[in-house]
Design a protein around this motif. Structure first.
Motif, PDB file in Angstrom:
ATOM      1  N   UNK A 109      54.888  38.695 -15.394  1.00 34.92           N
ATOM      2  CA  UNK A 109      55.583  39.664 -14.808  1.00 34.92           C
ATOM      3  C   UNK A 109      54.981  41.017 -14.948  1.00 34.92           C
ATOM      4  N   UNK A 110      55.191  41.844 -13.897  1.00 32.00           N
ATOM      5  CA  UNK A 110      54.175  43.192 -13.684  1.00 32.00           C
ATOM      6  C   UNK A 110      55.423  44.278 -13.545  1.00 32.00           C
ATOM      7  N   UNK A 111      56.215  44.255 -14.863  1.00 30.12           N
ATOM      8  CA  UNK A 111      57.099  45.363 -14.785  1.00 30.12           C
ATOM      9  C   UNK A 111      56.519  46.983 -15.002  1.00 30.12           C
ATOM     10  N   UNK A 112      55.094  46.883 -15.345  1.00 23.97           N
ATOM     11  CA  UNK A 112      54.741  48.377 -15.469  1.00 23.97           C
ATOM     12  C   UNK A 112      54.057  48.632 -13.912  1.00 23.97           C
ATOM     13  N   UNK A 113      54.452  47.619 -12.921  1.00 25.05           N
ATOM     14  CA  UNK A 113      53.839  48.053 -11.742  1.00 25.05           C
ATOM     15  C   UNK A 113      54.410  49.375 -10.900  1.00 25.05           C
ATOM     16  N   UNK A 114      53.879  49.953  -9.932  1.00 23.43           N
ATOM     17  CA  UNK A 114      54.247  51.288  -9.463  1.00 23.43           C
ATOM     18  C   UNK A 114      55.712  51.158  -8.834  1.00 23.43           C
ATOM     19  N   UNK A 115      55.935  49.914  -8.478  1.00 22.80           N
ATOM     20  CA  UNK A 115      57.239  49.562  -7.696  1.00 22.80           C
ATOM     21  C   UNK A 115      58.320  49.778  -8.655  1.00 22.80           C
ATOM     22  N   UNK A 116      58.203  49.941  -9.797  1.00 21.31           N
ATOM     23  CA  UNK A 116      59.318  50.282 -10.657  1.00 21.31           C
ATOM     24  C   UNK A 116      59.509  51.816 -11.036  1.00 21.31           C
TER      25      UNK A 116
ATOM     26  N   UNK B 161      63.770  39.231  -0.589  1.00 24.00           N
ATOM     27  CA  UNK B 161      63.883  40.398   0.283  1.00 24.00           C
ATOM     28  C   UNK B 161      63.924  41.766  -0.866  1.00 24.00           C
ATOM     29  N   UNK B 162      64.394  41.706  -1.863  1.00 21.11           N
ATOM     30  CA  UNK B 162      64.614  42.718  -2.686  1.00 21.11           C
ATOM     31  C   UNK B 162      63.253  42.876  -3.759  1.00 21.11           C
ATOM     32  N   UNK B 163      63.319  43.782  -4.234  1.00 19.19           N
ATOM     33  CA  UNK B 163      62.044  43.849  -5.435  1.00 19.19           C
ATOM     34  C   UNK B 163      62.421  42.858  -6.645  1.00 19.19           C
ATOM     35  N   UNK B 164      61.432  42.299  -7.175  1.00 26.35           N
ATOM     36  CA  UNK B 164      61.627  41.054  -7.810  1.00 26.35           C
ATOM     37  C   UNK B 164      61.612  41.824  -9.405  1.00 26.35           C
ATOM     38  N   UNK B 165      62.407  41.136 -10.453  1.00 21.09           N
ATOM     39  CA  UNK B 165      62.201  41.651 -11.690  1.00 21.09           C
ATOM     40  C   UNK B 165      62.950  40.288 -12.557  1.00 21.09           C
ATOM     41  N   UNK B 166      62.298  40.632 -13.926  1.00 23.79           N
ATOM     42  CA  UNK B 166      62.334  39.329 -14.988  1.00 23.79           C
ATOM     43  C   UNK B 166      63.637  39.101 -15.268  1.00 23.79           C
ATOM     44  N   UNK B 167      64.814  39.896 -15.054  1.00 25.50           N
ATOM     45  CA  UNK B 167      66.026  39.435 -15.316  1.00 25.50           C
ATOM     46  C   UNK B 167      66.682  38.282 -14.330  1.00 25.50           C
TER      47      UNK B 167
ATOM     48  N   UNK C 248      57.000  39.290 -10.952  1.00 24.74           N
ATOM     49  CA  UNK C 248      57.743  40.611 -10.416  1.00 24.74           C
ATOM     50  C   UNK C 248      56.450  41.717 -10.370  1.00 24.74           C
ATOM     51  N   UNK C 249      56.601  42.682  -9.048  1.00 28.06           N
ATOM     52  CA  UNK C 249      57.684  42.684  -8.279  1.00 28.06           C
ATOM     53  C   UNK C 249      57.828  41.800  -7.016  1.00 28.06           C
ATOM     54  N   UNK C 250      56.939  40.927  -7.146  1.00 30.18           N
ATOM     55  CA  UNK C 250      56.878  39.799  -5.993  1.00 30.18           C
ATOM     56  C   UNK C 250      57.564  38.566  -5.843  1.00 30.18           C
ATOM     57  N   UNK C 251      57.609  37.718  -4.782  1.00 33.08           N
ATOM     58  CA  UNK C 251      58.173  36.385  -4.990  1.00 33.08           C
ATOM     59  C   UNK C 251      59.632  36.560  -5.498  1.00 33.08           C
ATOM     60  N   UNK C 252      60.344  37.305  -5.067  1.00 30.12           N
ATOM     61  CA  UNK C 252      61.804  37.249  -5.453  1.00 30.12           C
ATOM     62  C   UNK C 252      62.564  35.941  -5.065  1.00 30.12           C
ATOM     63  N   UNK C 253      63.293  35.454  -6.153  1.00 28.86           N
ATOM     64  CA  UNK C 253      63.956  34.059  -5.827  1.00 28.86           C
ATOM     65  C   UNK C 253      65.254  34.424  -5.146  1.00 28.86           C
ATOM     66  N   UNK C 254      65.825  33.425  -4.569  1.00 29.58           N
ATOM     67  CA  UNK C 254      67.264  33.530  -3.967  1.00 29.58           C
ATOM     68  C   UNK C 254      68.118  33.450  -5.033  1.00 29.58           C
TER      69      UNK C 254
END
Ligand code: NI
Length: 254
Positions: free
Chosen positions: A7-14, A214-220, A204-210
């Motif tokens: 997970x890349x929660x440090x990504x600028x997307x966050x 379509x949204x930003x992905x996150x570890x939760x 995260x922030x890619x490959x978001x599950x159903x």
């Protein structure tokens, strides 16, 4: 409990929401997060976020194949300035011939150099392999004597490739949001991969599950992936959590 092993929660997307995203993960039962490193521009930010969440965030060191340049040797030297820090894997490293076809040789050489580093530091490896299975497997065969261990992150290969990987040593398969996509062939492949060889991840922030696609992905969102894996395997989500958590703790020593 679950572990997000990629997970890349440090990504600028966050931007500004990194700590909240870590806390949401913990609240969702995702108690440990492995942060693969990408390259210098985000490295300091990654370590600072990790430092604010000891025992939850586990950072790594690695130069990503689509982020390296012809100066990859200097970029690895720059990365090694962080060598004194506690890290849990060398990654993410590997080859990507989908995003970058120009630096094939540099990607391969940087991958080799970082596999040697993983051996020297006695750390597992997080492999990024995209449209480069043949090249990756050839290099791992070359390096077989090093006794490397690690994970093929965002696995999208066939069951035959999985079997070939298993012959090369102690390798796990990283499974994420793609498992929840309707058209994916991954569920069929995963049926034949034992849970004891699977790690959960979001990327995260890619490959978001159903159902958040379509949204930003996150570890939760790891529990959505675990639930789908449980359905495919015909076991409970708790069992998926228990086995994959044990796998991740064993591989990364966390
Ligand atoms: Ni990644």
């Amino acid at each position: 409990m679950f572990i997000d092993t990629h997970t890349h929660l440090y990504d600028e997307a966050f931007g500004g929401e990194e700590d909240a995203a870590v806390e949401r993960a913990v609240a969702a039962g995702v108690g440990k997060l492995v942060f693969p490193d990408i390259s210098e521009p985000s490295r300091q930010r990654m370590f600072e976020l990790a430092d604010r969440h000891p025992g939850v965030v586990f950072p790594c060191l690695g130069l990503h194949p689509t982020d390296l340049t012809v100066n990859w040797e200097a970029e690895i030297e720059q990365m090694l300035a962080y060598r004194g820090r506690r890290v849990y894997a060398i990654g993410e490293i590997g080859m990507d011939l989908y995003w970058s076809k120009e630096l094939v040789r540099e990607q391969a050489d940087a991958f080799r150099r970082q596999l040697d580093l993983a051996h020297e530091m006695d750390l597992p490896v997080i492999i990024h392999s995209r449209e480069a299975t043949g090249q990756i497997l050839d290099i791992l065969k070359e390096k077989k004597a090093l006794g490397l261990r690690g994970v093929f992150h965002a696995y999208s290969g066939s069951i035959e490739t999985y079997r070939e990987i298993q012959r090369l040593g102690d390798w796990y398969i990283g499974i994420g949001g793609v498992l929840t996509f309707k058209k994916a062939s991954l569920p069929e492949t995963v049926k034949d991969i034992p849970l004891e060889r699977i790690l959960l991840e979001t990327d995260s922030p890619y490959l978001t599950p159903v159902p958040h696609r379509g949204e930003r992905n996150e570890s939760a969102y790891v529990p959505f992936i675990a639930a789908r894996l449980a359905e495919i395997k015909g076991v409970s989500t708790e069992e998926v959590g228990e086995i994959t958590t044990n796998n991740a703790e064993t591989l990364f020593g966390i």
